[in-house]
Design a protein around this motif. Structure first.
Motif, PDB file in Angstrom:
ATOM      1  N   SER A 213      30.835  27.867  37.707  1.00  0.00           N
ATOM      2  CA  SER A 213      32.260  27.753  38.052  1.00  0.00           C
ATOM      3  C   SER A 213      33.171  27.998  36.852  1.00  0.00           C
ATOM      4  O   SER A 213      34.317  28.409  37.018  1.00  0.00           O
ATOM      5  N   GLY A 214      32.683  27.760  35.639  1.00  0.00           N
ATOM      6  CA  GLY A 214      33.498  27.989  34.444  1.00  0.00           C
ATOM      7  C   GLY A 214      33.265  29.320  33.776  1.00  0.00           C
ATOM      8  O   GLY A 214      33.755  29.565  32.659  1.00  0.00           O
ATOM      9  N   SER A 237      24.890  37.942  34.487  1.00  0.00           N
ATOM     10  CA  SER A 237      24.209  36.800  35.095  1.00  0.00           C
ATOM     11  C   SER A 237      24.971  36.298  36.317  1.00  0.00           C
ATOM     12  O   SER A 237      24.383  36.001  37.364  1.00  0.00           O
ATOM     13  N   LEU A 238      26.294  36.214  36.211  1.00  0.00           N
ATOM     14  CA  LEU A 238      27.124  35.781  37.335  1.00  0.00           C
ATOM     15  C   LEU A 238      27.001  36.759  38.499  1.00  0.00           C
ATOM     16  O   LEU A 238      26.891  36.348  39.664  1.00  0.00           O
ATOM     17  N   LYS A 239      26.986  38.044  38.209  1.00  0.00           N
ATOM     18  CA  LYS A 239      26.860  39.072  39.249  1.00  0.00           C
ATOM     19  C   LYS A 239      25.580  38.877  40.060  1.00  0.00           C
ATOM     20  O   LYS A 239      25.606  38.883  41.294  1.00  0.00           O
ATOM     21  N   GLY A 240      24.467  38.668  39.367  1.00  0.00           N
ATOM     22  CA  GLY A 240      23.192  38.513  40.057  1.00  0.00           C
ATOM     23  C   GLY A 240      23.128  37.261  40.900  1.00  0.00           C
ATOM     24  O   GLY A 240      22.649  37.282  42.044  1.00  0.00           O
ATOM     25  N   LEU A 284      35.895  31.676  42.270  1.00  0.00           N
ATOM     26  CA  LEU A 284      34.892  30.666  41.961  1.00  0.00           C
ATOM     27  C   LEU A 284      35.382  29.280  42.371  1.00  0.00           C
ATOM     28  O   LEU A 284      34.628  28.470  42.911  1.00  0.00           O
ATOM     29  N   ARG A 285      36.664  28.992  42.114  1.00  0.00           N
ATOM     30  CA  ARG A 285      37.213  27.693  42.501  1.00  0.00           C
ATOM     31  C   ARG A 285      37.263  27.542  44.016  1.00  0.00           C
ATOM     32  O   ARG A 285      37.022  26.470  44.557  1.00  0.00           O
ATOM     33  N   ASP A 292      32.447  21.708  48.970  1.00  0.00           N
ATOM     34  CA  ASP A 292      32.570  20.269  48.722  1.00  0.00           C
ATOM     35  C   ASP A 292      31.883  19.842  47.424  1.00  0.00           C
ATOM     36  O   ASP A 292      31.211  18.812  47.367  1.00  0.00           O
ATOM     37  N   VAL A 293      32.046  20.658  46.388  1.00  0.00           N
ATOM     38  CA  VAL A 293      31.489  20.294  45.090  1.00  0.00           C
ATOM     39  C   VAL A 293      32.382  19.238  44.458  1.00  0.00           C
ATOM     40  O   VAL A 293      33.601  19.383  44.452  1.00  0.00           O
TER      41      VAL A 293
END
Length: 299
Positions: A213-214, A237-240, A284-285, A292-293
């Motif tokens: 998320s960050g 890494s985020l893409k995958g 992401l947010r 419900d994180v």
């Protein structure tokens, strides 16, 4: 065996789950597989699929760890991500297949790149076959079935898992419906690719939110600190991870950031990059709120 779940309705994927697991279990249950991948989300999904079919799975976070674990012995097959830190998948494969002890060990490339030159590089390094990312159960099971050694005796020793009760099904459906309404999100296909296991999908999605998320802020900080290579690796890494979970809009934005960072970001590129990172942060947010994180609130 034709058990290809890609683009298959969720109901069919769930219905064929027993068939696919049974097929691999009958021939290869108890086989030991090493999964080498630096992306925790991709590892979690692949491990879940393989253990569901009765395989014993260990993981390695990079190529160096993979080489060390194989050297300890006992693996029937290695699934090797191509792009990893420390030692990449191609180098790790060359190390292993260069050793006569492991020359016949099947090593399957896991890659999101389907270009001929990428596949040629994998074959040149000695990899035996390919599994595309994001992982689709049918392709994974079929490819494993081609390369794993079978053992009827070993399979008989591994009991089939009992179906788990699902008291939170209504709550899961509510969360999945919220996610499906987000732009660029294909929850239906992502859950189907986890054989219809909604609870496991949501657990992995929340892990994704916790770890990624960050990422937009981290990428911006790395670019500001003149570390474009690290920023590009973070975007990759985020893409995958996003693609694995059906968050194709986020995956596409991350891919655009990765592409912009192929050279030194400056001028117009820097402005484009800032806009992409801002949009990435918003998406992401939104996912974290819909899932419900803890620490996020929905309006």
């Amino acid at each position: 065996m034709a058990v290809l779940f890609k683009d298959q309705p969720l109901e069919q994927a769930v219905m064929q789950r027993t068939q696919a697991e049974s097929w691999l279990r009958q021939r290869h249950a108890g086989a030991r597989v090493l999964l080498a991948d630096d992306n925790e989300i991709n590892r979690e999904v692949a491990v879940e699929l393989m253990r569901a079919a009765g395989l014993e799975v260990e993981v390695a976070e990079d190529g160096q760890v993979a080489v060390e674990k194989v050297s300890a012995g006992g693996f029937d097959l290695v699934l090797m991500d191509v792009q990893m830190p420390v030692v990449d998948g191609l180098s790790a494969t060359l190390m292993l297949h260069g050793n006569p002890r492991y020359a016949q060990l099947p090593i399957l490339a896991m890659t999101a790149n389907a270009f001929d030159e990428d596949r040629a590089a994998c074959l040149a390094a000695g990899m035996n076959d390919f599994v595309s990312k994001p992982v689709a159960p049918g392709e994974l099971y079929a490819t494993l079935g081609r390369w794993l050694p079978g053992s009827a005796d070993r399979a008989a020793q591994v009991p089939a898992p009992l179906p788990a009760p699902d008291p939170g099904a209504a709550r899961e459906d509510l969360v999945l419906a919220r996610l499906e309404r987000l732009p660029g999100f294909n929850v239906h296909q992502a859950v189907a690719n986890l054989l219809g296991m909604k609870d496991r999908y949501l657990a992995v999605l929340r892990m994704f939110c916790e770890h990624h998320s960050g990422d937009a802020h981290r990428i911006a900080q790395l670019v500001g600190s003149d570390e474009p290579r690290k920023a590009r690796l973070a975007a990759h890494s985020l893409k995958g991870a996003a693609a694995t979970l059906g968050a194709h809009g986020i995956a596409e934005l991350a891919a655009a950031v990765e592409s912009r960072l192929a050279g030194e970001p400056s001028g117009v590129v820097a402005l484009e990059l800032a806009g992409l990172v801002d949009e990435l942060d918003l998406r992401l947010r939104a996912v974290a709120e819909a899932a419900d994180v803890p620490g996020t609130e929905r309006p």
